[in-house]
Design an enzyme around this catalytic site. Structure first.
Site, PDB file in Angstrom:
ATOM      1  CE  LYS A 110      -0.264  -0.089   5.048  1.00  0.00           C
ATOM      2  NZ  LYS A 110      -1.043  -0.606   6.194  1.00  0.00           N
ATOM      3  NE  ARG A 155      -6.926   0.823  11.883  1.00  0.00           N
ATOM      4  CZ  ARG A 155      -5.700   0.621  11.403  1.00  0.00           C
ATOM      5  NH1 ARG A 155      -4.805   1.589  11.473  1.00  0.00           N
ATOM      6  NH2 ARG A 155      -5.371  -0.528  10.872  1.00  0.00           N
ATOM      7  CE1 TYR A 212      11.385  32.065   3.663  1.00  0.00           C
ATOM      8  CE2 TYR A 212      11.751  29.720   3.291  1.00  0.00           C
ATOM      9  CZ  TYR A 212      11.328  30.966   2.832  1.00  0.00           C
ATOM     10  OH  TYR A 212      10.858  31.093   1.563  1.00  0.00           O
ATOM     11  CG  MET A 238       8.021  24.036  -0.805  1.00  0.00           C
ATOM     12  SD  MET A 238       6.888  24.998  -1.807  1.00  0.00           S
ATOM     13  CE  MET A 238       5.961  25.874  -0.567  1.00  0.00           C
TER      14      MET A 238
HETATM   15  C1  LIG Z   1      -0.229  -1.626   6.874  1.00  0.00           C
HETATM   16  C2  LIG Z   1      -0.785  -2.866   7.385  1.00  0.00           C
HETATM   17  C3  LIG Z   1       0.042  -3.964   7.643  1.00  0.00           C
HETATM   18  C4  LIG Z   1       1.546  -3.901   7.548  1.00  0.00           C
HETATM   19  O1  LIG Z   1       2.067  -3.378   8.725  1.00  0.00           O
HETATM   20  P1  LIG Z   1       3.638  -3.263   8.976  1.00  0.00           P
HETATM   21  O2  LIG Z   1       3.770  -2.847  10.378  1.00  0.00           O
HETATM   22  O3  LIG Z   1       4.141  -2.233   8.017  1.00  0.00           O
HETATM   23  O4  LIG Z   1       4.215  -4.601   8.688  1.00  0.00           O
HETATM   24  C5  LIG Z   1      -0.559  -5.157   8.021  1.00  0.00           C
HETATM   25  N1  LIG Z   1      -1.892  -5.245   8.170  1.00  0.00           N
HETATM   26  C6  LIG Z   1      -2.714  -4.197   7.961  1.00  0.00           C
HETATM   27  C7  LIG Z   1      -4.185  -4.360   8.146  1.00  0.00           C
HETATM   28  C8  LIG Z   1      -2.195  -2.976   7.570  1.00  0.00           C
HETATM   29  O5  LIG Z   1      -3.012  -1.933   7.376  1.00  0.00           O
END
Ligand SMILES: *Cc1c(COP(=O)(O)O)cnc(C)c1O
Length: 362
Positions: A34, A123, A254, A302
């Protein structure tokens, strides 16, 4: 180039192999790609992982899954955090596997799915009782393929939360089994429960993200030693645009937040917060110049940042410095940069902006 990252596909493959050999043959490894593979580039990373034998990949959105399909990825793809309803067609057309988070969605599912249980993170996931979950699975139009949950504090060995979450998860699984439902995959572990050897949480599939890119976050409390050894796959570089000498008392950048305590030589780097350098690194972080750690002097702008090269005077415009990575025996990794910036290594990696070019190396 102003600033670029070098991603070692060889290290990504080696990290995947390290996870595989730790969990063994009875546990499937589903790398999480992801967020554009934590900014390592989802397409190239996925191809490398498939070449290494990955049969599953995980993404967050249907869109991320479609990009992988359009670029020729053939493995199974789990979409972990998207809607089912209106975009349902995409799952079928692109052969993507949805994670279902609520029992109401089960009526609409048309493809094999993984069901997420909220075991106490509060969650995503259903909090229904096992009997009700079993009833809804039995009447859904498509079969369940996986049962999953996610831990909130798996790296904290001072907390009982993970044990409680595992108990809840096991109770749901037992309830489904009593009803004759046996999901093909049972999974709850990302990097930390894998790396610290929480075998009870592995099920028969694990979902490593961070570890694939070479990171395992430190644990809290009385944790076992990590059993997983991985190496960061990403090196981040920036070019020097200009080197100049400033007099004692000069104010740099800055807000003039850095006052030269002595005559000083500074180098201006072609990277700033628009590239993903945390703004908080101003006057706080370090970079590697010719194998030596040197401090960031002044605030991060930036598109630019300034470093103190008084002790490294032979650096010249056009040369490159290392923001993340190693030179000789000196290294800066995303944990280190995150500590300076008051954030987490995940956010440092995911913060690397798309305009930073990627170069793939072995
Ligand atoms: C992002 C995610 C992972 C991976 O987690 P890491 O700590 O990066 O290995 C696993 N399961 C779910 C549901 C996630 O959202």
């Amino acid at each position: 180039m102003r600033s670029w990252v070098e991603v070692s596909l060889g290290r990504i493959r080696a990290n995947f192999r390290a996870v595989k050999s730790l969990v063994g043959d009875s546990v499937e490894v589903m790398p999480v790609v992801k967020a554009d593979a934590y900014r390592h580039g989802a397409v190239a990373v996925s191809h490398a992982l498939e070449a290494e034998g990955a049969r599953w990949l995980a993404v967050s959105s249907r869109e991320e899954g479609v990009v992988l399909r359009q670029n020729g990825c053939l493995s199974r793809i789990l979409v972990m955090a998207d809607f089912l309803a209106e975009e349902h067609d995409g799952f079928q057309t692109h052969h993507l596997t949805p994670v279902i988070h609520s029992l109401e969605d089960l009526a609409a599912v048309r493809v094999p799915y993984h069901l997420k249980i909220d075991t106490g993170m509060n969650r995503l996931g259903t909090r229904a009782e096992p009997d009700e979950i079993a009833r809804m699975i039995a009447s859904a139009p498509a079969p369940i393929e996986g049962l999953m949950t996610h831990f909130a504090s798996s790296g904290n060995y001072e907390s009982a939360q993970t044990e409680q979450q595992m108990e809840r998860f096991e109770a749901v699984l037992a309830g489904l089994r009593r009803a004759g439902i046996e999901p093909r995959y049972v999974h709850s572990s990302g990097t930390i429960p894998i790396a610290y050897g929480r075998r009870r949480a592995w099920g028969n599939l694990v979902r490593p993200g961070h570890a694939i890119y070479g990171y395992v976050s430190p644990a809290r409390g009385n944790a076992p030693k990590p059993a997983l050894h991985v190496t960061p796959a990403l090196t981040w570089k920036a070019s020097v645009l200009e080197v100049k000498d400033v007099e004692a008392g000069a104010l740099i950048g800055y807000g003039g937040i850095h006052r030269a305590a002595r005559p000083m030589r500074i180098a201006v780097l072609a990277a700033g917060y628009a590239d993903g350098i945390p703004h908080r690194l101003g006057n706080r972080g370090q970079v590697i110049v010719k194998g030596t750690l040197v401090p960031i002097a002044g605030s991060v702008s930036m598109d630019l940042m300034t470093i103190d090269v008084t002790d490294c005077p032979d650096i010249q415009a056009g040369e490159a410095v290392t923001l993340l990575g190693s030179e000789g025996s000196v290294s800066i990794n995303a944990h280190q940069m995150a500590r300076w910036a008051g954030t987490i290594s995940y956010a440092v990696l995911c913060g690397i902006h798309a305009r930073v070019k990627r170069v793939y190396v072995d």
